[in-house]
Design a protein around this motif. Sequence first.
Motif, PDB file in Angstrom:
ATOM      1  N   ASP A  34       0.855  -1.182   0.000  1.00 30.69           N
ATOM      2  CA  ASP A  34       0.000   0.000   0.000  1.00 30.69           C
ATOM      3  C   ASP A  34       0.895   1.237   0.000  1.00 30.69           C
ATOM      4  N   THR A  35       1.529   1.488  -1.140  1.00 27.70           N
ATOM      5  CA  THR A  35       2.481   2.601  -1.240  1.00 27.70           C
ATOM      6  C   THR A  35       1.853   3.867  -1.795  1.00 27.70           C
ATOM      7  N   GLY A  36       0.628   3.746  -2.357  1.00 29.10           N
ATOM      8  CA  GLY A  36      -0.025   4.918  -2.930  1.00 29.10           C
ATOM      9  C   GLY A  36       0.096   5.023  -4.428  1.00 29.10           C
ATOM     10  N   SER A  37       0.827   4.093  -5.058  1.00 29.53           N
ATOM     11  CA  SER A  37       0.925   4.093  -6.521  1.00 29.53           C
ATOM     12  C   SER A  37       1.048   2.662  -7.018  1.00 29.53           C
ATOM     13  N   LEU A  38       0.607   2.434  -8.234  1.00 27.78           N
ATOM     14  CA  LEU A  38       0.671   1.099  -8.817  1.00 27.78           C
ATOM     15  C   LEU A  38       2.118   0.637  -8.948  1.00 27.78           C
ATOM     16  N   GLU A  39       2.967   1.476  -9.494  1.00 28.56           N
ATOM     17  CA  GLU A  39       4.361   1.087  -9.665  1.00 28.56           C
ATOM     18  C   GLU A  39       5.045   0.833  -8.320  1.00 28.56           C
ATOM     19  N   GLY A  40       4.732   1.659  -7.325  1.00 26.08           N
ATOM     20  CA  GLY A  40       5.303   1.452  -5.997  1.00 26.08           C
ATOM     21  C   GLY A  40       4.836   0.156  -5.373  1.00 26.08           C
ATOM     22  N   ASP A  41       3.544  -0.166  -5.525  1.00 29.47           N
ATOM     23  CA  ASP A  41       3.022  -1.432  -4.990  1.00 29.47           C
ATOM     24  C   ASP A  41       3.705  -2.621  -5.657  1.00 29.47           C
ATOM     25  N   LEU A  42       3.883  -2.547  -6.963  1.00 32.44           N
ATOM     26  CA  LEU A  42       4.528  -3.637  -7.691  1.00 32.44           C
ATOM     27  C   LEU A  42       5.981  -3.785  -7.270  1.00 32.44           C
ATOM     28  N   ARG A  43       6.662  -2.680  -7.110  1.00 32.63           N
ATOM     29  CA  ARG A  43       8.072  -2.733  -6.705  1.00 32.63           C
ATOM     30  C   ARG A  43       8.212  -3.411  -5.347  1.00 32.63           C
ATOM     31  N   LEU A  44       7.347  -3.042  -4.384  1.00 27.74           N
ATOM     32  CA  LEU A  44       7.407  -3.657  -3.061  1.00 27.74           C
ATOM     33  C   LEU A  44       7.057  -5.137  -3.129  1.00 27.74           C
TER      34      LEU A  44
ATOM     35  N   GLN B  13      -3.229 -14.562  -5.894  1.00 26.38           N
ATOM     36  CA  GLN B  13      -4.404 -13.921  -6.486  1.00 26.38           C
ATOM     37  C   GLN B  13      -4.979 -12.858  -5.566  1.00 26.38           C
ATOM     38  N   GLY B  14      -5.010 -13.139  -4.264  1.00 30.81           N
ATOM     39  CA  GLY B  14      -5.557 -12.168  -3.328  1.00 30.81           C
ATOM     40  C   GLY B  14      -4.764 -10.869  -3.332  1.00 30.81           C
ATOM     41  N   VAL B  15      -3.432 -10.978  -3.388  1.00 23.47           N
ATOM     42  CA  VAL B  15      -2.583  -9.790  -3.423  1.00 23.47           C
ATOM     43  C   VAL B  15      -2.781  -9.041  -4.735  1.00 23.47           C
ATOM     44  N   THR B  16      -2.819  -9.770  -5.840  1.00 27.04           N
ATOM     45  CA  THR B  16      -3.035  -9.150  -7.151  1.00 27.04           C
ATOM     46  C   THR B  16      -4.350  -8.383  -7.186  1.00 27.04           C
ATOM     47  N   ASN B  17      -5.414  -9.012  -6.701  1.00 25.51           N
ATOM     48  CA  ASN B  17      -6.722  -8.359  -6.705  1.00 25.51           C
ATOM     49  C   ASN B  17      -6.685  -7.057  -5.907  1.00 25.51           C
ATOM     50  N   GLY B  18      -5.988  -7.088  -4.763  1.00 25.60           N
ATOM     51  CA  GLY B  18      -5.906  -5.894  -3.938  1.00 25.60           C
ATOM     52  C   GLY B  18      -5.149  -4.768  -4.626  1.00 25.60           C
ATOM     53  N   ILE B  19      -4.039  -5.107  -5.276  1.00 22.59           N
ATOM     54  CA  ILE B  19      -3.246  -4.090  -5.979  1.00 22.59           C
ATOM     55  C   ILE B  19      -4.040  -3.488  -7.133  1.00 22.59           C
ATOM     56  N   VAL B  20      -4.726  -4.341  -7.900  1.00 25.03           N
ATOM     57  CA  VAL B  20      -5.507  -3.854  -9.048  1.00 25.03           C
ATOM     58  C   VAL B  20      -6.676  -3.000  -8.569  1.00 25.03           C
ATOM     59  N   ALA B  21      -7.354  -3.421  -7.507  1.00 21.32           N
ATOM     60  CA  ALA B  21      -8.492  -2.650  -6.994  1.00 21.32           C
ATOM     61  C   ALA B  21      -8.050  -1.267  -6.523  1.00 21.32           C
ATOM     62  N   ALA B  22      -6.912  -1.219  -5.831  1.00 17.70           N
ATOM     63  CA  ALA B  22      -6.404   0.072  -5.355  1.00 17.70           C
ATOM     64  C   ALA B  22      -6.009   0.964  -6.531  1.00 17.70           C
ATOM     65  N   ALA B  23      -5.392   0.366  -7.548  1.00 16.80           N
ATOM     66  CA  ALA B  23      -4.998   1.148  -8.725  1.00 16.80           C
ATOM     67  C   ALA B  23      -6.220   1.669  -9.471  1.00 16.80           C
ATOM     68  N   ALA B  24      -7.264   0.843  -9.536  1.00 16.47           N
ATOM     69  CA  ALA B  24      -8.496   1.278 -10.205  1.00 16.47           C
ATOM     70  C   ALA B  24      -9.145   2.427  -9.435  1.00 16.47           C
ATOM     71  N   ALA B  25      -9.115   2.355  -8.113  1.00 18.81           N
ATOM     72  CA  ALA B  25      -9.707   3.419  -7.292  1.00 18.81           C
ATOM     73  C   ALA B  25      -8.953   4.732  -7.467  1.00 18.81           C
ATOM     74  N   ARG B  26      -7.662   4.647  -7.755  1.00 18.72           N
ATOM     75  CA  ARG B  26      -6.858   5.860  -7.986  1.00 18.72           C
ATOM     76  C   ARG B  26      -6.932   6.323  -9.438  1.00 18.72           C
ATOM     77  N   GLY B  27      -7.579   5.545 -10.295  1.00 17.46           N
ATOM     78  CA  GLY B  27      -7.700   5.903 -11.698  1.00 17.46           C
ATOM     79  C   GLY B  27      -6.477   5.537 -12.525  1.00 17.46           C
ATOM     80  N   GLU B  28      -5.614   4.648 -11.991  1.00 20.53           N
ATOM     81  CA  GLU B  28      -4.401   4.270 -12.723  1.00 20.53           C
ATOM     82  C   GLU B  28      -4.665   3.169 -13.748  1.00 20.53           C
ATOM     83  N   VAL B  29      -5.663   2.343 -13.501  1.00 21.03           N
ATOM     84  CA  VAL B  29      -6.066   1.312 -14.465  1.00 21.03           C
ATOM     85  C   VAL B  29      -7.584   1.402 -14.605  1.00 21.03           C
TER      86      VAL B  29
END
Length: 234
Positions: free
Chosen positions: A116-126, A170-186
């Motif tokens: 939960d870094t606040g950005s899609l790229e940051g979440d993926l990096r972590l 899958q659970g982690v992926t879903n969480g990252i994608v949902a957060a990115a969608a809420a921020r308008g990144e995907v």
Amino acid sequence: MLERMTTNADATGAVTGAATRAGTGTGAGSGPVSGKAPRRRAPAGAAVLREDVTEAIRAAVFEELAAVGYARMSIEGIARRAGVGKTAVYRRWRSKLHLVLDLVSAIAVQGLPAPDTGSLEGDLRLLYEVTSRALRHPVAGQIIPDLQAEAARNPEIADAMQKALREGQQGVTNGIVAAAAARGEVREGISLDLALDLMSGPLYWRAVVVRSPKLPKGYLASLARATAAALKAL
């Protein structure tokens, strides 16, 4: 990845404590106890399973798997490495298959921490940093390929590995994608299966298939940047 499985310890403590109170007459609602009153004893079985012994056995299983592989692993070897008798192992698991299935399933239940870094790229990096360290661990590097090979011959291990390696991610992926969608990144509604493949595939390819001993400098940052771009393009 190689620790922390749940046990029957809480239930054991509750049963043992209740039995002790019943035997000494100190429980709620108890009356005077005569010196000749029979002492209640804790039931045999789960109440006498010690958590420290259970954890020692689980740790020994990972070490034994890494040392000799599933096919050559034996209850005798596990018990010897854990410093317990074979009976201690058999009281908890019926066979080495059930023991390994329990451990692999427990890994799936625990899963990975959700970034939960606040950005899609940051979440993926972590996520990649945590996963990379886990996959490059010497024990994991031996156990995962061995169990995958065994899964081709054993449907029960195959099912457990499917749960541990796919559903846990899958659970982690879903969480990252949902957060990115809420921020308008995907965009909303992208394929979560495709997202999982994009996010998890490269590291598993290098660590489990190719088994590269060391990642190139800057690889994780570049992978996070490229994966984020791919997800945004879906």
